[in-house]
Design an enzyme around this catalytic site. Structure first.
Site, mmCIF file in Angstrom:
data_model
loop_
_atom_site.group_PDB
_atom_site.id
_atom_site.type_symbol
_atom_site.label_atom_id
_atom_site.label_comp_id
_atom_site.label_asym_id
_atom_site.label_seq_id
_atom_site.Cartn_x
_atom_site.Cartn_y
_atom_site.Cartn_z
ATOM 1 N NE ARG A 16 -1.324 2.605 2.739
ATOM 2 C CZ ARG A 16 -0.914 3.743 3.213
ATOM 3 N NH1 ARG A 16 -0.962 4.864 2.402
ATOM 4 N NH2 ARG A 16 -0.095 3.827 4.452
ATOM 5 C CG HIS A 209 8.311 8.227 5.244
ATOM 6 N ND1 HIS A 209 7.704 7.734 3.914
ATOM 7 C CD2 HIS A 209 6.893 7.891 5.810
ATOM 8 C CE1 HIS A 209 6.496 7.307 3.715
ATOM 9 N NE2 HIS A 209 6.198 7.358 5.070
ATOM 10 C CB CYS A 240 3.512 11.002 1.321
ATOM 11 S SG CYS A 240 1.587 11.827 1.424
ATOM 12 C CG ASN A 249 7.202 3.558 4.700
ATOM 13 O OD1 ASN A 249 6.665 3.709 3.672
ATOM 14 N ND2 ASN A 249 6.421 3.842 5.757
#
Length: 302
Positions: A16, A209, A240, A249
Site C-alpha cells: 500500500r 520514512h 507520499c 519507508n
C-alpha cells in the site's frame, strides 16, 4: 543497560504505502504475487491496498480486486480508507481490519484529503464507532506527527491530543508517522515515551520514512521508549503524493536484520523477503538500495 523487547511485530506496508507513489501502474497480478511472497515471509499484519480515489492515487485503481483476491485470511490484512465511500467498499469484502488516516497538521489534511482536521474528526467519529461495533480492528494512521512540509515542527501536545480523541472512540491502534523523515532519535524517544505512558492499553506503532537516513536510528530510539510495533516497507518503497520530498519507508529487510542482530524476534524470513523484492523490482521505477538487499546481492556476509 539497554532495555529491549524480546519480540517485535513488523506491519508490512509495502503493497500500500510502498507502491502508492509509483508513477507507472504496477500490474495487478504482480501486486498480488508481491503480497503472496510477503505472506510466505511470515508477516501476520499487512497493509495491502487503499480505497482511495484513483483520480488522486492512480496506483490504487485496482484496490477492490486486490482486497478480494489477497489470499490468506490468517493474516490481519488492512485496507486504508479515507472516507465513508471507502468504508462502504470495505464492507463489500471479507476483510475485518481497517486503517484510517488523518494528519496532525491542518495544512497537510487539506492537501491530502481536502478537509480540515476538525472536519475529518467530525466525519470519522460515527464510522469508527460503527466499525468497532461490527467487530473491525481499527488502526488510525497519524500523519505529520513530528514535522509537516507546510507547517514545520509539530508539537507533542498536538499529537497526544489528537491521539486521545481517537482513543476515546475506541480504536485499537495508533500508527504514529514521521511522514517526511525529519524526526531525530531524541524526538522519537521523547514522543513515544509519552504516548506509551498516556495510552498503555492501545497498540502504539512507529512509522518512519527514511528520507534523511534516520529510520533505523529512530527505530532503535523507539525500542528504548517501549515500542514493539513498527510499520516497514519491503525494499524501502514508498513516499507520499502529498508530502513533497518524502522518500520511502525504512526498509523492512534492514529493520529485520538489525533486530535480529539485537537478539529480537520478528518471525520474518529474510531470504523470503529478498524473493518478494525480486518479484516487484522489475515493475517499479526506483532502485532498491536497502543495505541488506545490496549486501545479499553482492554475496557479502549477512
Amino acid at each position: 543497560m539497554m532495555i529491549l523487547p524480546e519480540k517485535v511485530t513488523i506491519i508490512e506496508v509495502g503493497p500500500r504505502d510502498g507502491l502508492q507513489n509509483e508513477n507507472d501502474f504496477v500490474p495487478t497480478e504482480k501486486k498480488l504475487d508481491f503480497i503472496r511472497e510477503l505472506q510466505k515471509a511470515g508477516f501476520q499484519e499487512m497493509e495491502i491496498t487503499s480505497f482511495v480515489s484513483p483520480k488522486w492515487v492512480p496506483q490504487m485503481a485496482d484496490s477492490f480486486h486486490i482486497a478480494t483476491n489477497c489470499g490468506s485470511t490468517n493474516i490481519r490484512n488492512f485496507i486504508l480508507v479515507p472516507n465513508k465511500r471507502g468504508i462502504d467498499q470495505l464492507l463489500q469484502t471479507n476483510i475485518k481490519a481497517v486503517a484510517i488516516f488523518v494528519g496532525v497538521s491542518d495544512s497537510f489534511n487539506k492537501k491530502n484529503i481536502n478537509r480540515s482536521l476538525k472536519e475529518s474528526l467530525q466525519q470519522l467519529a460515527k464510522p469508527v464507532q460503527e466499525l468497532k461495533d461490527s467487530g473491525f480492528f481499527v488502526r488510525v494512521c497519524i500523519s505529520t506527527a513530528f514535522y509537516c512540509p507546510y507547517e514545520g515542527k509539530i508539537s507533542e501536545e498536538r499529537v497526544i491530543d489528537l491521539c486521545n480523541q481517537f482513543v476515546q472512540l475506541g480504536v485499537d491502534e495508533l500508527s504514529i508517522a514521521d511522514t517526511i523523515g525529519m524526526a531525530s532519535p531524541l524526538e522519537a524517544y521523547s514522543l513515544f515515551t509519552k504516548l506509551k505512558a498516556t495510552f498503555p492499553e492501545i497498540f502504539i506503532t512507529a512509522h518512519f520514512h527514511d528520507t534523511r537516513k534516520m529510520g533505523l536510528a529512530n527505530i532503535f530510539a523507539s525500542l528504548q521508549a517501549g515500542v514493539d510495533r513498527f510499520d516497514c516497507s519491503t525494499g524501502g518503497l514508498g513516499g507520499c503524493p502529498f508530502a513533497p520530498g518524502a522518500s520511502g519507508n525504512v526498509a523492512t529487510e534492514d529493520v529485520v536484520y538489525m533486530l535480529g542482530r539485537l537478539g529480537i524476534q520478528t518471525g520474518i524470513n529474510l531470504n523470503q523477503l529478498v524473493k518478494a523484492i525480486d518479484v516487484i523490482q522489475p515493475h517499479i521505477s526506483r532502485k532498491i538500495d536497502s543495505a541488506y538487499y545490496q549486501a545479499y546481492k553482492k554475496s557479502l556476509p549477512v
